[in-house]
Design a protein around this motif. Structure first.
Motif, PDB file in Angstrom:
ATOM      1  N   TYR A 108       0.823  -1.206   0.000  1.00 59.00           N
ATOM      2  CA  TYR A 108       0.000   0.000   0.000  1.00 59.00           C
ATOM      3  C   TYR A 108       0.865   1.267   0.000  1.00 59.00           C
ATOM      4  CZ  TYR A 108      -4.287  -2.695   0.502  1.00 59.00           C
ATOM      5  OH  TYR A 108      -5.343  -3.544   0.276  1.00 59.00           O
ATOM      6  N   ARG A 216      -2.971  -0.050   4.768  1.00 59.80           N
ATOM      7  CA  ARG A 216      -2.992  -1.505   4.980  1.00 59.80           C
ATOM      8  C   ARG A 216      -4.436  -1.930   5.155  1.00 59.80           C
ATOM      9  NH1 ARG A 216       0.909  -3.541   9.548  1.00 59.80           N
ATOM     10  NH2 ARG A 216       2.413  -2.678   8.078  1.00 59.80           N
ATOM     11  N   LEU A 256      -8.989   3.864   1.147  1.00 56.31           N
ATOM     12  CA  LEU A 256      -8.894   2.628   0.367  1.00 56.31           C
ATOM     13  C   LEU A 256      -9.487   2.825  -1.019  1.00 56.31           C
ATOM     14  CD1 LEU A 256      -8.299  -0.396   0.127  1.00 56.31           C
ATOM     15  CD2 LEU A 256     -10.538  -0.835   1.164  1.00 56.31           C
ATOM     16  N   HIS A 259      -7.077   4.627  -3.237  1.00 58.16           N
ATOM     17  CA  HIS A 259      -6.017   3.714  -3.667  1.00 58.16           C
ATOM     18  C   HIS A 259      -6.510   2.794  -4.785  1.00 58.16           C
ATOM     19  CE1 HIS A 259      -2.735   0.906  -3.701  1.00 58.16           C
ATOM     20  NE2 HIS A 259      -3.485  -0.073  -3.224  1.00 58.16           N
ATOM     21  N   SER A 273      -4.439  -4.692  -6.060  1.00 61.35           N
ATOM     22  CA  SER A 273      -3.751  -4.950  -4.792  1.00 61.35           C
ATOM     23  C   SER A 273      -4.196  -6.266  -4.159  1.00 61.35           C
ATOM     24  CB  SER A 273      -4.017  -3.804  -3.808  1.00 61.35           C
ATOM     25  OG  SER A 273      -3.389  -2.616  -4.249  1.00 61.35           O
TER      26      SER A 273
END
Length: 422
Positions: A108, A216, A256, A259, A273
Motif C-alpha cells: 500500500y 494496509r 482505500l 487507492h 492490490s
C-alpha cells in the motif's frame, strides 16, 4: 483497588510536579512530545549501534537488494533498514506502481508517498534510506506519544503509563518501526485515531482513519475499534447511533477507495492490490480461507511439534509458525483479560483484539503475523493492567519486557543479516 479511570473522569493530561514544575524550564521541554522524542531517538540510536556492532560486514544475499542498486546492498549507516519487503516500498517511492513486477501492487502507498514527499521537498538532496528513516522516526514518535496519552485513559499511575510505552518499544518486532517498512506510519495513524475517539474528537479521528485505510487492509480493525468507542460514548444505545458523526466510519474507507481508483488508472484493475499475489509461487500460501479455526489448529500443531522437538526448529518454522502462533495466543489471552477486568469499558479493545485475530488468519496462514501484531495495543494495556492489579507479580511484567527485548534483538540481527524475520 483498580488503577483504571473512566474516560469521563479523565479531564487533563498529567502536569509536571515537584522540582520540574518549580523550575523555569519551558513546558514544551518537559511535555509528552519532548520526553517521548528523547526516548524514541535514543531507541533508534541503540538499534543502529546494535546493527553496526553485531551485524555482519557483508550480509548474505537473501533478503538484501542486489549489488548495483546502490540501496541496501552496501554497508552504510542505514543499509540495515533495507531488507526484504523494504525493497518493494523503495520501488514504489521511486517509481510508483509502474514496475512490471506484479506483486509490488500488494503493498500500500501511504508510507512510500511519505518517503517520496520528504525526498521531493529536500530537492532529492536526501537519499531514499535517510528519507525513510526520517519518516519512521517522526511516525514512531507520534505513535508512541499517542500511546502514552491513551494509557492515561486506563491508568492514573505515571509509571504504569510509561510501562505501556515500554511494552510497545520492547515488543519482539518493534524494530520494524525503525526499518524501511510501513509499521511506524500505520501505528501513528491508528493510535492517534483511537486517541481522538477516546477524546470524542470525531473529526480528527476521521481524518486519521482515511489515510489509515490506504496504508494496509487491516486498518479495518481500527475503524471497528473507533466505532465501538463511538458507540460506547452513547452508552451502547442504538438510538445513540442516530448521529451524523457516524458517517465518519464509512467515510474512513475513502482512503482505500482512492487507492483502488489509482490502481484502476495505473494497472487497469481496481482490485490489483488484492489479486497481486495470485500465481506467485513464493507467496502461494496466501489463500482466502474463512475457516480461521482450521488455520489456528494447523498452526498450533506445527508449533507444538516444533517446541517438543518432534520436528526441526529451523528459521522458517520459528519465524513463520512458532512466533506468530504464540503471538496470536497472547493476543487472545490479552483480549479476554481486558474484557474480564474492565467490563464495558474494555469491550472496544477486547473486540479489537478478536477482530485482529480474524483478519490476520483469514489468509490460511500466519506468516509475518508477529509483525502485524505490533499495532495491537490491547496487549500492552493488558500486560500493564495485570501488573497494576497484582502488585506482587509486577516483577513478572519486567521479566516479560526483558524477554521481549532479548527475542527482539535476536530477530533484529537475523533481519540485518538478510535472513527471514517476518
Amino acid at each position: 483497588m483498580t488503577a483504571t479511570v473512566t474516560t469521563e473522569e479523565f479531564t487533563s493530561e498529567e502536569e509536571p510536579t515537584g522540582p520540574v514544575a518549580a523550575s523555569r524550564v519551558p513546558r514544551w521541554l518537559t511535555g509528552d512530545f519532548a520526553r517521548v522524542l528523547a526516548v524514541v531517538l535514543a531507541w533508534n540510536v541503540v538499534l543502529i549501534a546494535v546493527a553496526w556492532l553485531f551485524g555482519p560486514s557483508s550480509p548474505v544475499s537473501e533478503g538484501v537488494p542486489k549489488p548495483g542498486t546502490g540501496i541496501g546492498s552496501t554497508w552504510s549507516l542505514l543499509s540495515h533498514t533495507y531488507r526484504w519487503d523494504a525493497g518493494n516500498y523503495g520501488d514504489i517511492a521511486q517509481h510508483a506502481y509502474t514496475s512490471s513486477y506484479v506483486p509490488l501492487r500488494a503493498f500500500y502507498p501511504v508510507f512510500p508517498i511519505c518517503v517520496w514527499f520528504v525526498q521531493t521537498i529536500s530537492f532529492h538532496l536526501i537519499g531514499l534510506l535517510l528519507a525513510g528513516f526520517l519518516v519512521n522516526v517522526v511516525a514512531t514518535w507520534l505513535a508512541t506519544t499517542a500511546l502514552l496519552k491513551i494509557a492515561r485513559f486506563y491508568f492514573t499511575n505515571a509509571r504504569a503509563q510509561w510501562l505501556v510505552v515500554a511494552a510497545f518499544l520492547t515488543a519482539p518486532t518493534a524494530f520494524f518501526l525503525h526499518s524501511f517498512y510501513s509499521e511506524a506510519v500505520f501505528c501513528a495513524l491508528g493510535f492517534w485515531a483511537y486517541l481522538f475517539a477516546l477524546r470524542r474528537q470525531w473529526l480528527w479521528m476521521g481524518l486519521c482513519l482515511i489515510p489509515l485505510t490506504a496504508s494496509r487492509i487491516t486498518a479495518a480493525v481500527f475503524v471497528g475499534l473507533c466505532f465501538l468507542e463511538f458507540w460506547r460514548s452513547k452508552d451502547w444505545k442504538l438510538r445513540g447511533l442516530l448521529n451524523w458523526r457516524l458517517l465518519w466510519f464509512p467515510a474512513a474507507f475513502l482512503g482505500l477507495g482512492a487507492h483502488m481508483l489509482y490502481m484502476k488508472i495505473q494497472t487497469g484493475s481496481a482490485m490489483a492490490s488484492f489479486n497481486a499475489l495470485k500465481g506467485v509461487a513464493t507467496w502461494s500460501y496466501h489463500k482466502f480461507n474463512p475457516n480461521i479455526f482450521a488455520t489456528g489448529w494447523t498452526e498450533a500443531k506445527v508449533t507444538a511439534h516444533a517446541l517438543l522437538g518432534d520436528t526441526p526448529m529451523d528459521g522458517w518454522t520459528l519465524m513463520s509458525h512458532v512466533l506468530p502462533t504464540i503471538g496470536l495466543a497472547l493476543l487472545l489471552v490479552s483480549s479476554v483479560y481486558i474484557f474480564v477486568a474492565l467490563r464495558a469499558k474494555g469491550i472496544p479493545l477486547a473486540l479489537f483484539g478478536i477482530a485482529s485475530i480474524v483478519m490476520l488468519t483469514i489468509n490460511n496462514n500466519v506468516v509475518s503475523v508477529h509483525r502485524y501484531l505490533l499495532p495491537c495495543l490491547v496487549m500492552y494495556v493488558a500486560l500493564v493492567l495485570f501488573a497494576e492489579r497484582r502488585p506482587k507479580l509486577r516483577g513478572v511484567v519486567y521479566g516479560v519486557l526483558y524477554a521481549n527485548s532479548t527475542i527482539g534483538a535476536l530477530i533484529f540481527l537475523r533481519f540485518v543479516s538478510g535472513y527471514w524475520a517476518g
